[in-house]
Design a protein around this motif. Structure first.
Motif, PDB file in Angstrom:
ATOM      1  N   ASP A 126      -2.282  10.042  -2.233  1.00 37.14           N
ATOM      2  CA  ASP A 126      -2.418  11.076  -1.457  1.00 37.14           C
ATOM      3  C   ASP A 126      -0.767  12.133  -2.708  1.00 37.14           C
ATOM      4  OD1 ASP A 126      -3.952  10.895   0.612  1.00 37.14           O
ATOM      5  OD2 ASP A 126      -2.771  10.132   1.680  1.00 37.14           O
ATOM      6  N   GLU A 153       0.283  -0.830  -0.108  1.00 38.47           N
ATOM      7  CA  GLU A 153      -0.320   0.103   0.046  1.00 38.47           C
ATOM      8  C   GLU A 153       0.983   1.799  -0.010  1.00 38.47           C
ATOM      9  OE1 GLU A 153      -2.510  -0.197   2.993  1.00 38.47           O
ATOM     10  OE2 GLU A 153      -2.923  -2.764   2.938  1.00 38.47           O
ATOM     11  N   LYS A 154       0.333   2.564  -0.936  1.00 39.32           N
ATOM     12  CA  LYS A 154       1.223   3.540  -0.641  1.00 39.32           C
ATOM     13  C   LYS A 154       2.312   3.239  -1.551  1.00 39.32           C
ATOM     14  CE  LYS A 154      -1.228   5.645   3.577  1.00 39.32           C
ATOM     15  NZ  LYS A 154      -1.875   6.651   2.753  1.00 39.32           N
ATOM     16  N   ASP A 207       0.120   4.902  -3.964  1.00 38.55           N
ATOM     17  CA  ASP A 207      -0.712   6.208  -3.025  1.00 38.55           C
ATOM     18  C   ASP A 207      -1.405   7.331  -3.474  1.00 38.55           C
ATOM     19  OD1 ASP A 207      -0.297   8.449  -0.732  1.00 38.55           O
ATOM     20  OD2 ASP A 207       1.339   8.230  -0.563  1.00 38.55           O
TER      21      ASP A 207
END
Length: 436
Positions: free
Chosen positions: A404, A373-374, A402
């Motif tokens: 973000d 993840e990310k 990710d």
């Protein structure tokens, strides 16, 4: 007996039955009412005294105490000094009226409110004297303790025989005692705590511990002196032991002494006490800590029962070596979840483990799926994916970019296309599940 009298008696009987049916709750045993009230904030429990004679003093013997800022003041934001005083007075007055000595649960949830250390200690002592089983205190700050050396937990808490659950988050760097013994403790949650050098040996005094959470906790200064009666030789193999009942552990140990060999090895010695755990989560600070330990393979031991592992990694090459080393000790692992915390790494790169030491990563036979993840496509992340994908028995790696971080999906796809065995790789760009 005439018809009028019979009718009046019938109406009275029906009225009595109606009244009895309408208040069946009040007829319940105290223990059942206590259980029902245990789900309410204590302020609302006190307000039940207006319901009738049955409820007038019931709250004074309630063994489940739940104080929280929002229910007492109605405030949802930061609490003023006046409101803090209101909370303080409410808790103290309630405890004065609490005539029953038994306290099964004492919970104070006040993230936006600060108290004096004397009040915190007094509440803890009251709970312990009542035979508390669950102690949960979370405050915004301790007003008269801006530094960790200025507050110590009450001595009565250190060997509380009744304690089953302990949760402390006091808004300061709380120095946890170098001696404690909780024979019945099953769950320990500590946040922003300084633990002593012999902390993991003291944990062995909690033989029934099942869940352990350490969030933003830091080992004590290894340069400080410590008396021989509270500090055993941690290198002596005869003192080694494990927490045999531990099921779940979240380890978030933090340390600034990356160049100190003793402090760097402390974390792996700590992990040895957890080798019976079934679910393990090592946060970002913990895995970064392990990157500075050249003897990592020597200091760890086999985790025979570990089924689920969560690793928070950074953006350094040392992450690859840490993963490779750890996986050699998790023979029964069934799920691996890797979460990248894409922070800048400004520590001492010259002292880190080097990825050149690793030519392959051996995975446990039962590990079929890995979640990442990310993911942002850094070189260390791509190298770890490459080594993992080369394993013959691995079925798939699910990669979650990710959300973000702004990145070009096409560029990320190009980076991944250079990896081997792409049929095992699934790239999910969003919650709908767009694949590579």
């Amino acid at each position: 007996m005439d018809g009028l009298e019979i009718n009046q008696k019938k109406q009275k009987l029906e009225s009595d039955q109606e009244n009895q049916n309408s208040d069946r709750l009040s007829a319940l045993h105290d223990s059942i009412l206590y259980y029902i009230l245990s789900f309410l904030p204590t302020k609302y429990v006190v307000q039940t005294s207006i319901l009738g004679k049955r409820w007038l003093n019931l709250w004074t013997s309630l063994p489940y105490l739940n104080f929280d800022t929002e229910s007492i003041t109605g405030a949802t934001g930061m609490v003023s000094l006046r409101e803090s005083k209101k909370i303080l007075n409410f808790v103290n007055k309630f405890l004065q009226c609490h005539v029953e000595s038994s306290i099964i649960r004492f919970r104070l949830s006040s993230h936006r409110c600060a108290f004096d250390s004397s009040e915190i200690s007094s509440w803890i002592s009251t709970a312990v004297s009542g035979g508390v089983e669950e102690l949960d205190i979370r405050t915004f700050f301790i007003l008269d303790c801006p530094y960790p050396t200025m507050y110590r937990l009450p001595r009565c808490l250190l060997n509380c025989n009744s304690l089953v659950k302990l949760k402390l988050s006091l808004g300061i760097w709380l120095p946890f005692t170098d001696f404690f013994c909780f024979p019945k403790l099953k769950s320990m949650y500590l946040q922003q705590v300084i633990v002593a050098k012999n902390f993991y040996h003291q944990l062995l005094n909690c033989p029934n511990l099942e869940n352990l959470v350490l969030k933003i906790c830091e080992p004590d200064d290894f340069g400080s002196s410590q008396s021989s009666d509270t500090f055993q030789d941690l290198t002596d193999e005869q003192h080694l032991g494990i927490l045999t009942n531990l099921d779940d552990a979240f380890i978030g140990l933090y340390c600034n002494s990356y160049n100190d060999e003793e402090s760097v090895r402390w974390i792996s010695k700590f992990l040895r006490r957890l080798s019976n755990v079934k679910t393990l989560h090592l946060n970002f600070f913990c895995t970064q800590f392990l990157q500075y330990q050249p003897s990592l393979l020597h200091d760890l031991s086999t985790f025979c029962n570990l089924n689920h592992l969560v690793l928070e990694l950074g953006n350094g090459d040392g992450d690859v070596v840490v993963v490779a080393c750890l996986l050699q000790f998790f023979h029964d692992l069934q799920s691996l979840r890797i979460i990248y915390r894409n922070y800048l790494d400004s520590k001492h790169p010259e002292n880190k483990l080097k990825p050149e030491q690793i030519s392959s990563i051996s995975l446990p036979g039962r590990l079929k799926t890995i979640s990442v993840e990310k993911f942002i496509g850094r070189m260390n992340q791509l190298e770890l994916l490459r080594l993992l994908l080369e394993n013959e028995f691995l079925e798939k790696i699910i990669v979650h970019p990710d959300s973000d971080t702004r990145m070009d999906p096409m560029l990320l796809n190009q980076e991944l296309l250079g990896l081997p065995k792409l049929s095992k790789l699934i790239l999910r760009h969003d919650s709908e599940g767009n694949f590579l």
